[in-house]
Design a protein around this motif. Structure first.
Motif: not given
Ligand code: MD3
Ligand code: FE
Length: 207
Positions: A108, A110, A119, A142, A144, A173, A204
Protein backbone atom coordinates in the motif's frame (compact mmCIF):
# COMPACT_ATOMS: atom_id res chain seq x y z
CA UNK A 1 8.10 -4.59 21.94
CA UNK A 2 4.62 -3.31 22.78
CA UNK A 3 1.37 -5.27 23.06
CA UNK A 4 -1.54 -3.02 22.00
CA UNK A 5 -4.19 -5.71 22.52
CA UNK A 6 -4.39 -9.50 22.77
CA UNK A 7 -2.16 -10.72 19.93
CA UNK A 8 -1.26 -7.29 18.52
CA UNK A 9 2.51 -7.03 18.96
CA UNK A 10 4.33 -3.89 17.82
CA UNK A 11 8.09 -3.93 17.20
CA UNK A 12 9.15 -0.27 16.83
CA UNK A 13 12.19 0.19 14.54
CA UNK A 14 12.43 -3.53 13.80
CA UNK A 15 14.28 -2.68 10.57
CA UNK A 16 17.31 -0.41 10.90
CA UNK A 17 18.03 2.26 8.27
CA UNK A 18 20.13 -0.08 6.11
CA UNK A 19 17.45 -2.80 6.14
CA UNK A 20 14.78 -0.21 5.27
CA UNK A 21 16.84 0.79 2.24
CA UNK A 22 17.33 -2.82 1.12
CA UNK A 23 13.61 -3.41 1.48
CA UNK A 24 12.81 -0.21 -0.43
CA UNK A 25 15.05 -1.43 -3.25
CA UNK A 26 13.18 -4.77 -3.43
CA UNK A 27 9.76 -3.06 -3.32
CA UNK A 28 10.74 -0.58 -6.03
CA UNK A 29 11.72 -3.56 -8.23
CA UNK A 30 8.36 -5.24 -7.53
CA UNK A 31 6.48 -2.02 -8.43
CA UNK A 32 8.47 -1.81 -11.69
CA UNK A 33 7.10 -5.24 -12.64
CA UNK A 34 3.62 -4.80 -11.14
CA UNK A 35 2.62 -1.11 -11.44
CA UNK A 36 0.65 0.61 -8.69
CA UNK A 37 -3.10 0.61 -9.33
CA UNK A 38 -6.19 2.02 -7.63
CA UNK A 39 -8.75 -0.35 -6.12
CA UNK A 40 -12.40 0.71 -6.02
CA UNK A 41 -15.01 0.07 -3.35
CA UNK A 42 -17.60 -2.59 -4.17
CA UNK A 43 -20.92 -1.23 -5.50
CA UNK A 44 -20.10 2.51 -5.13
CA UNK A 45 -17.00 2.27 -7.30
CA UNK A 46 -15.38 5.05 -5.24
CA UNK A 47 -11.58 4.94 -5.50
CA UNK A 48 -9.50 4.09 -2.45
CA UNK A 49 -7.05 6.84 -1.51
CA UNK A 50 -4.10 4.45 -1.35
CA UNK A 51 -2.41 3.10 -4.46
CA UNK A 52 -1.44 -0.54 -4.29
CA UNK A 53 0.17 -3.53 -5.86
CA UNK A 54 1.18 -7.00 -4.66
CA UNK A 55 3.84 -9.65 -4.69
CA UNK A 56 3.46 -13.37 -3.98
CA UNK A 57 1.23 -16.09 -5.45
CA UNK A 58 -1.93 -14.10 -4.66
CA UNK A 59 -2.66 -10.38 -4.55
CA UNK A 60 -5.48 -8.41 -2.96
CA UNK A 61 -7.59 -6.04 -5.05
CA UNK A 62 -11.09 -4.64 -5.34
CA UNK A 63 -13.27 -3.23 -8.07
CA UNK A 64 -16.84 -1.93 -8.37
CA UNK A 65 -18.46 -5.04 -9.80
CA UNK A 66 -16.57 -7.96 -8.26
CA UNK A 67 -15.50 -6.42 -4.94
CA UNK A 68 -12.74 -7.47 -2.54
CA UNK A 69 -10.81 -10.57 -3.53
CA UNK A 70 -7.45 -12.22 -4.15
CA UNK A 71 -6.20 -12.72 -7.70
CA UNK A 72 -3.12 -14.51 -9.08
CA UNK A 73 -2.34 -11.77 -11.61
CA UNK A 74 -2.25 -7.97 -11.93
CA UNK A 75 -5.63 -6.50 -12.99
CA UNK A 76 -4.13 -4.22 -15.65
CA UNK A 77 -1.13 -6.14 -17.03
CA UNK A 78 -2.56 -9.66 -16.56
CA UNK A 79 0.91 -10.79 -15.44
CA UNK A 80 1.44 -12.94 -12.33
CA UNK A 81 2.58 -10.94 -9.28
CA UNK A 82 6.37 -10.89 -8.73
CA UNK A 83 7.73 -13.13 -5.94
CA UNK A 84 7.83 -12.02 -2.32
CA UNK A 85 11.39 -10.76 -1.61
CA UNK A 86 13.40 -13.17 0.51
CA UNK A 87 13.96 -10.60 3.24
CA UNK A 88 10.18 -10.46 3.75
CA UNK A 89 9.97 -14.26 3.92
CA UNK A 90 12.74 -14.14 6.53
CA UNK A 91 10.90 -11.44 8.49
CA UNK A 92 7.71 -13.55 8.41
CA UNK A 93 9.56 -16.60 9.77
CA UNK A 94 11.38 -14.60 12.44
CA UNK A 95 8.41 -12.59 13.68
CA UNK A 96 5.49 -15.00 13.31
CA UNK A 97 7.14 -18.42 13.59
CA UNK A 98 4.31 -19.66 11.39
CA UNK A 99 5.23 -22.93 9.62
CA UNK A 100 3.87 -21.98 6.18
CA UNK A 101 5.10 -19.02 4.09
CA UNK A 102 2.90 -16.00 3.34
CA UNK A 103 0.86 -16.28 0.12
CA UNK A 104 0.20 -12.59 -0.38
CA UNK A 105 2.09 -9.36 0.21
CA UNK A 106 -0.04 -6.28 -0.32
CA UNK A 107 1.97 -3.11 -1.00
CA UNK A 108 0.00 0.00 0.00
CA UNK A 109 1.39 3.40 -1.01
CA UNK A 110 0.05 6.42 0.92
CA UNK A 111 0.31 10.00 -0.28
CA UNK A 112 0.25 12.78 2.36
CA UNK A 113 -3.54 12.84 2.37
CA UNK A 114 -4.34 9.14 1.98
CA UNK A 115 -6.09 7.21 4.74
CA UNK A 116 -7.80 3.87 5.29
CA UNK A 117 -11.14 3.60 7.05
CA UNK A 118 -11.76 1.21 9.94
CA UNK A 119 -12.21 -2.33 8.55
CA UNK A 120 -11.60 -6.01 9.23
CA UNK A 121 -9.36 -8.19 7.06
CA UNK A 122 -11.75 -10.98 6.17
CA UNK A 123 -11.16 -11.87 2.53
CA UNK A 124 -8.93 -14.78 3.58
CA UNK A 125 -10.08 -18.35 4.27
CA UNK A 126 -7.31 -18.87 6.81
CA UNK A 127 -8.16 -16.81 9.91
CA UNK A 128 -5.80 -18.76 12.14
CA UNK A 129 -2.58 -17.65 10.47
CA UNK A 130 -1.04 -14.39 11.71
CA UNK A 131 -0.67 -11.22 9.65
CA UNK A 132 2.60 -9.30 9.49
CA UNK A 133 2.78 -5.60 8.61
CA UNK A 134 5.98 -3.64 7.90
CA UNK A 135 6.05 0.11 7.36
CA UNK A 136 8.44 2.40 5.49
CA UNK A 137 8.64 6.18 5.36
CA UNK A 138 6.33 8.61 7.10
CA UNK A 139 4.67 7.96 10.44
CA UNK A 140 0.94 7.35 10.50
CA UNK A 141 -1.75 7.50 13.14
CA UNK A 142 -2.91 3.90 13.25
CA UNK A 143 -6.17 2.84 14.96
CA UNK A 144 -6.87 -0.60 16.39
CA UNK A 145 -10.29 -1.62 17.68
CA UNK A 146 -11.81 -4.93 18.70
CA UNK A 147 -13.77 -7.74 17.08
CA UNK A 148 -16.91 -5.60 16.72
CA UNK A 149 -17.10 -2.27 14.90
CA UNK A 150 -18.38 -0.42 17.98
CA UNK A 151 -15.65 -1.71 20.32
CA UNK A 152 -13.33 0.83 21.91
CA UNK A 153 -10.24 1.67 19.87
CA UNK A 154 -6.66 2.62 20.68
CA UNK A 155 -4.53 4.81 18.44
CA UNK A 156 -0.78 4.71 18.14
CA UNK A 157 1.95 5.75 15.73
CA UNK A 158 3.39 3.35 13.16
CA UNK A 159 6.78 4.57 11.91
CA UNK A 160 9.15 3.58 9.13
CA UNK A 161 10.91 0.35 10.08
CA UNK A 162 8.16 -0.76 12.48
CA UNK A 163 6.71 -4.27 12.39
CA UNK A 164 3.25 -5.23 13.66
CA UNK A 165 2.20 -8.86 14.14
CA UNK A 166 -1.51 -9.68 14.46
CA UNK A 167 -2.35 -13.13 15.72
CA UNK A 168 -5.02 -14.78 17.83
CA UNK A 169 -7.91 -12.41 18.68
CA UNK A 170 -6.17 -9.40 17.08
CA UNK A 171 -6.29 -11.11 13.68
CA UNK A 172 -9.99 -10.21 13.58
CA UNK A 173 -9.72 -6.71 15.05
CA UNK A 174 -11.01 -3.66 13.21
CA UNK A 175 -8.19 -1.32 12.19
CA UNK A 176 -7.43 1.64 9.95
CA UNK A 177 -5.09 4.51 9.18
CA UNK A 178 -6.47 7.85 10.44
CA UNK A 179 -3.86 9.98 8.72
CA UNK A 180 -0.30 10.28 7.54
CA UNK A 181 1.85 12.46 9.79
CA UNK A 182 4.19 15.15 8.40
CA UNK A 183 7.13 13.34 6.80
CA UNK A 184 9.90 15.94 6.84
CA UNK A 185 11.92 13.88 9.33
CA UNK A 186 11.12 10.44 7.90
CA UNK A 187 11.06 10.47 4.09
CA UNK A 188 10.75 7.22 2.19
CA UNK A 189 14.12 5.74 1.19
CA UNK A 190 15.18 7.25 -2.15
CA UNK A 191 14.30 4.05 -4.04
CA UNK A 192 10.61 4.80 -3.32
CA UNK A 193 10.67 8.58 -2.93
CA UNK A 194 8.32 10.26 -5.37
CA UNK A 195 5.72 7.50 -5.14
CA UNK A 196 4.24 8.79 -1.89
CA UNK A 197 4.94 9.43 1.78
CA UNK A 198 4.42 6.03 3.40
CA UNK A 199 4.51 2.40 2.21
CA UNK A 200 2.97 -0.48 4.15
CA UNK A 201 3.55 -4.14 3.38
CA UNK A 202 0.97 -6.62 4.67
CA UNK A 203 1.88 -10.31 4.52
CA UNK A 204 -0.91 -12.85 4.79
CA UNK A 205 -1.93 -16.45 4.39
CA UNK A 206 -5.02 -16.59 2.18
CA UNK A 207 -6.11 -20.20 1.61
C1 MD3 B 1 -4.85 -5.27 12.60
N1 MD3 B 1 -3.33 -1.86 5.84
O1 MD3 B 1 -4.19 -3.40 3.81
S1 MD3 B 1 -1.25 -2.55 8.20
C2 MD3 B 1 -4.83 -3.48 4.87
O2 MD3 B 1 -1.10 0.56 7.03
C3 MD3 B 1 -4.44 -2.60 6.00
O3 MD3 B 1 -1.67 -0.06 5.06
C4 MD3 B 1 -2.94 -0.88 6.83
O4 MD3 B 1 -5.11 -2.58 6.97
C5 MD3 B 1 -1.80 -0.08 6.28
O5 MD3 B 1 -5.76 -4.26 5.06
C6 MD3 B 1 -2.62 -1.49 8.13
C7 MD3 B 1 -1.42 -3.19 9.84
C8 MD3 B 1 -2.50 -4.20 10.00
C9 MD3 B 1 -2.77 -5.12 9.02
C10 MD3 B 1 -3.73 -6.09 9.22
C11 MD3 B 1 -4.42 -6.15 10.43
C12 MD3 B 1 -3.19 -4.24 11.18
C13 MD3 B 1 -4.16 -5.21 11.40
C14 MD3 B 1 -5.38 -7.16 10.67
C15 MD3 B 1 -6.02 -7.21 11.89
C16 MD3 B 1 -5.77 -6.25 12.85
FE1 FE C 1 -6.48 -4.23 6.94
Amino acid sequence: MLEHGPGAIHYPRWLDAAAQERLAFEIAAAIARAPLFVSRLPKSGLPMSVRMTNCGPLGWMSDKDRGYRYEPAHPETGTPWPPIPSMLLDAWAALTGYPKPPEACLINVYSDNAKMGLHQDRDESDFDAPILSLSLGADCRFRLGGQKRGDKTVAFTLSGGDALVLSGPARRFFHGVDRILPSILTPLPQQLAGLGARVNLTLRRVT
